[in-house]
Design a protein around this motif. Structure first.
Motif, short mmCIF file in Angstrom:
data_model
loop_
_atom_site.label_atom_id
_atom_site.label_comp_id
_atom_site.label_asym_id
_atom_site.label_seq_id
_atom_site.Cartn_x
_atom_site.Cartn_y
_atom_site.Cartn_z
N TRP A 299 0.84 -1.19 0.00
CA TRP A 299 0.00 0.00 0.00
C TRP A 299 0.87 1.24 0.00
O TRP A 299 2.09 1.15 0.15
N TYR A 300 0.22 2.40 -0.15
CA TYR A 300 1.00 3.65 -0.18
C TYR A 300 0.84 4.39 1.15
O TYR A 300 -0.04 4.07 1.96
N GLY A 301 1.69 5.39 1.35
CA GLY A 301 1.72 6.10 2.62
C GLY A 301 0.69 7.21 2.74
O GLY A 301 1.04 8.37 2.96
N THR A 302 -0.56 6.86 2.59
CA THR A 302 -1.65 7.80 2.86
C THR A 302 -2.67 7.10 3.74
O THR A 302 -2.80 5.88 3.72
N ASP A 303 -3.38 7.88 4.53
CA ASP A 303 -4.43 7.33 5.39
C ASP A 303 -5.26 8.48 5.93
O ASP A 303 -4.92 9.65 5.77
N TRP A 304 -6.35 8.12 6.57
CA TRP A 304 -7.14 9.11 7.27
C TRP A 304 -6.43 9.48 8.56
O TRP A 304 -5.69 8.68 9.14
N MET A 305 -6.64 10.72 9.01
CA MET A 305 -5.96 11.22 10.20
C MET A 305 -6.98 11.71 11.22
O MET A 305 -8.06 12.21 10.85
N ASP A 306 -6.63 11.59 12.48
CA ASP A 306 -7.44 12.15 13.55
C ASP A 306 -7.02 13.61 13.71
O ASP A 306 -5.98 13.91 14.32
N THR A 307 -7.82 14.52 13.18
CA THR A 307 -7.46 15.94 13.17
C THR A 307 -8.18 16.74 14.25
O THR A 307 -8.11 17.97 14.25
N ALA A 308 -8.85 16.06 15.18
CA ALA A 308 -9.68 16.78 16.16
C ALA A 308 -8.87 17.78 16.97
O ALA A 308 -9.27 18.94 17.14
N ARG A 309 -7.73 17.34 17.50
CA ARG A 309 -6.90 18.23 18.32
C ARG A 309 -6.34 19.38 17.48
O ARG A 309 -6.35 20.54 17.92
N SER A 310 -5.88 19.09 16.27
CA SER A 310 -5.33 20.13 15.41
C SER A 310 -6.39 21.17 15.06
O SER A 310 -6.13 22.38 15.07
N GLN A 311 -7.60 20.71 14.76
CA GLN A 311 -8.68 21.63 14.44
C GLN A 311 -9.07 22.46 15.66
O GLN A 311 -9.33 23.67 15.54
N GLN A 312 -9.06 21.86 16.83
CA GLN A 312 -9.40 22.58 18.05
C GLN A 312 -8.45 23.76 18.27
O GLN A 312 -8.87 24.86 18.63
N LEU A 313 -7.17 23.54 18.03
CA LEU A 313 -6.17 24.57 18.30
C LEU A 313 -6.00 25.56 17.14
O LEU A 313 -5.78 26.76 17.36
#
Length: 367
Positions: free
Chosen positions: A284-298
């Motif tokens: 597979w390739y090096g992409t995936d879904w990310m947990d962005t909750a903390r980044s979006q909060q800040l």
């Protein structure tokens, strides 16, 4: 009465942007200009660079100041930082795939060596700037959604298998060891309404080799710019942020081409993709879904949904896109001939075997 001496003066030093005339860099300059913030635009000084910066200077009251410099030249970088004394450096300059695979030496000089030059130069000035590194989700390496069902987090161990991911991880280590006030922003798949959707054989081959059911977290380029500027201005920051769009951007690799061709009024022209091998994590390739909750909060950067972004693509191209409709059969035939799996046996995608053949990329370790 407030003691004026105890009130900190506003920091009117500029924010220096490397890769300033690239996809994300241009968006960052627009974001800074819209906020009336002074910027220094580091670029090579090509004719197109000068034209772009001149146009930005006419658009915004606070024009970006050009800094023509080769980031692979240590002395030139040191002189640039010493001259402009930025409050923050947003380091975006990079050689990305597939160009990084085609020119690995040049890629290393920009992706790794230039990062060291910038860090050294930043440490050498009296008021050290805040440092923001554009990294990538590819540092996590191949991501098989069948065996890794959860999205990646900042705590997911990096394990890059390709040259670009390894470069970014090495640059991250340099930033961590620098002693500077710094943050690393690992960015997903950046899409722009003004993207170059023309014909490039390497890009078509690269996109076509990827597993169609591979997960990718896209993000509008304007939102990436907003994340970087907000991170540059925050008084306190996390060491690592994950930068992807809202939940509508959690898509599959095959969805990108389908959505963009539909936005360009040439639907159905993308060739069929191959799925990834569920039993081979390295395929597979090096992409995936990310947990962005903390980044979006800040950072508060997610403003453009995937559908809104596709509408922006259509609006940017405008009415000329309708002239492409009669060409759909010819475009479909051309794209089918360009697919890397046209004469290759098998059922599953073979991204690394193909990358090895075309760009001499090493195969991932399957131990």
């Amino acid at each position: 009465m407030t003691d004026a001496a105890s009130t900190p003066a506003p920091d009117d030093r500029p924010i220096l942007v490397t890769g300033s005339c690239g996809l994300v860099g241009t968006a960052v300059l627009h974001e800074l200009g819209a906020r009336g913030l002074p910027a220094v635009a580091a670029a090579r000084g090509k004719k197109s660079d000068r034209k772009l910066l001149a146009a930005l200077g006419r658009r915004y009251p606070v024009a970006p100041v050009p800094a023509w410099a080769d980031l692979t030249d240590r002395d030139a970088v040191r002189a640039m930082i010493a001259q402009h004394r930025p409050r923050a450096v947003i380091h975006l300059a990079a050689v990305i795939p597939p160009a990084a695979y085609a020119s690995p030496g040049a890629a290393r000089r920009v992706n790794v060596d230039a990062t060291h030059h910038l860090l050294d130069a930043c440490r050498a000035v009296p008021e050290t700037p805040r440092f923001l590194l554009a990294s990538s989700v590819t540092v996590y390496g191949p991501r098989n959604p069948h065996t890794h069902p959860d999205p990646v987090t900042v705590d997911t161990p990096p394990a890059p298998s390709d040259l670009y991911g390894a470069h970014k991880l090495e640059a991250e280590a340099a930033v961590r060891d620098s002693g500077l006030d710094a943050s690393i922003l690992r960015v997903g798949g950046v899409l722009s309404p003004a993207g170059d959707y023309g014909v490039d054989a390497d890009v078509i081959a690269f996109e076509g080799m990827l597993p169609g059911d591979g997960r990718i977290h896209t993000v509008a380029v304007a939102d990436v710019a907003r994340a970087f500027v907000n991170a540059a201005l925050r008084p306190d920051n996390d060491p690592v942020y994950l930068i992807g769009g809202d939940a509508t951007h959690l898509i599959r690799q095959r969805d990108i081409g389908r959505a963009i061709t539909a936005a360009l009024s040439i639907p159905g022209t993308m060739p069929p993709t191959r799925p990834g091998d569920p039993g081979d994590d390295a395929a597979w390739y090096g992409t995936d879904w990310m947990d962005t909750a903390r980044s979006q909060q800040l950072l508060q950067f997610q403003t453009v949904s995937f559908d809104e972004l596709m509408a922006q693509v259509s609006a940017h191209v405008g009415w000329p896109r309708h002239l492409l409709r009669p060409l759909v059969p010819a475009i479909r035939l051309f794209m089918n001939r360009m697919t890397p799996y046209r004469r290759r046996s098998g059922v599953y995608a073979q991204p690394w075997e193909f990358a090895q053949e075309r760009w001499e990329q090493p195969l991932p370790d399957r131990r």
